[in-house]
Design a protein around this motif. Structure first.
Motif, mmCIF file in Angstrom:
data_model
loop_
_atom_site.group_PDB
_atom_site.id
_atom_site.type_symbol
_atom_site.label_atom_id
_atom_site.label_comp_id
_atom_site.label_asym_id
_atom_site.label_seq_id
_atom_site.Cartn_x
_atom_site.Cartn_y
_atom_site.Cartn_z
ATOM 1 N N THR A 2 0.588 -0.494 -0.069
ATOM 2 C CA THR A 2 0.127 -0.096 0.620
ATOM 3 C C THR A 2 0.357 0.895 0.049
ATOM 4 O O THR A 2 1.945 1.421 1.007
ATOM 5 N N PRO A 4 1.698 5.424 1.085
ATOM 6 C CA PRO A 4 0.833 5.861 1.796
ATOM 7 C C PRO A 4 0.167 7.305 1.004
ATOM 8 O O PRO A 4 -0.409 7.396 1.891
ATOM 9 N N ASP A 6 -2.118 7.016 -1.808
ATOM 10 C CA ASP A 6 -2.700 6.300 -2.145
ATOM 11 C C ASP A 6 -4.237 7.425 -1.850
ATOM 12 O O ASP A 6 -4.358 7.830 -0.453
ATOM 13 N N ARG A 8 -7.000 7.346 -2.099
ATOM 14 C CA ARG A 8 -8.182 6.330 -1.545
ATOM 15 C C ARG A 8 -7.720 6.271 -0.324
ATOM 16 O O ARG A 8 -9.124 5.968 0.728
ATOM 17 N N LYS A 9 -6.795 5.982 0.442
ATOM 18 C CA LYS A 9 -6.503 5.962 2.259
ATOM 19 C C LYS A 9 -7.599 7.146 2.852
ATOM 20 O O LYS A 9 -8.171 6.709 3.829
ATOM 21 N N ASP A 10 -7.068 8.501 1.749
ATOM 22 C CA ASP A 10 -8.221 9.916 2.456
ATOM 23 C C ASP A 10 -9.516 9.349 2.131
ATOM 24 O O ASP A 10 -9.746 9.488 3.147
ATOM 25 N N LEU A 12 -10.710 6.856 2.180
ATOM 26 C CA LEU A 12 -11.114 6.192 3.297
ATOM 27 C C LEU A 12 -11.600 6.329 4.903
ATOM 28 O O LEU A 12 -11.977 6.244 5.489
ATOM 29 N N SER A 13 -10.585 7.187 5.069
ATOM 30 C CA SER A 13 -9.984 7.894 6.232
ATOM 31 C C SER A 13 -11.801 8.674 7.364
ATOM 32 O O SER A 13 -12.150 8.684 7.294
#
Length: 96
Positions: A2, A4, A6, A8-10, A12-13
């Protein structure tokens, strides 16, 4: 692996944070009363109907002045419905 950075991570969070905030607010305040929901439905109806009728009447008046046809009536009715939809969408966004 993954990444960091990305995006998409923001997303999702952010989604998890919004859901947690909504749940906490629901636990604190409880469900909205039925009267408030009915009032919102009524307000949304008026937000769509009033601009549509204003466009219809303005279009009929312009068509009578221009000498017939339904050009202005159709165009302004469509514009009124679009405006009403946007106003309703904006109002729903305020309720979140």
């Amino acid at each position: 692996m993954t990444d960091p950075d990305d995006p998409r991570k923001d997303q999702l969070s952010g989604s998890v944070r919004r859901r947690r905030e909504r749940r906490e607010r629901w636990l604190r305040e409880g469900e909205r009363p039925m009267g408030r929901n009915l009032a919102l439905i009524g307000a949304l109806g008026w937000l769509v109907v009033v601009p549509a009728l204003a466009g219809l009447f303005a279009g009929r008046w312009l068509d009578d002045r221009a000498g017939g046809g339904i050009f202005w009536t159709a165009a302004l009715l469509f514009a009124g419905v679009v405006l009403g939809g946007w106003l309703a969408w904006h109002r729903i966004g305020q309720e979140r």
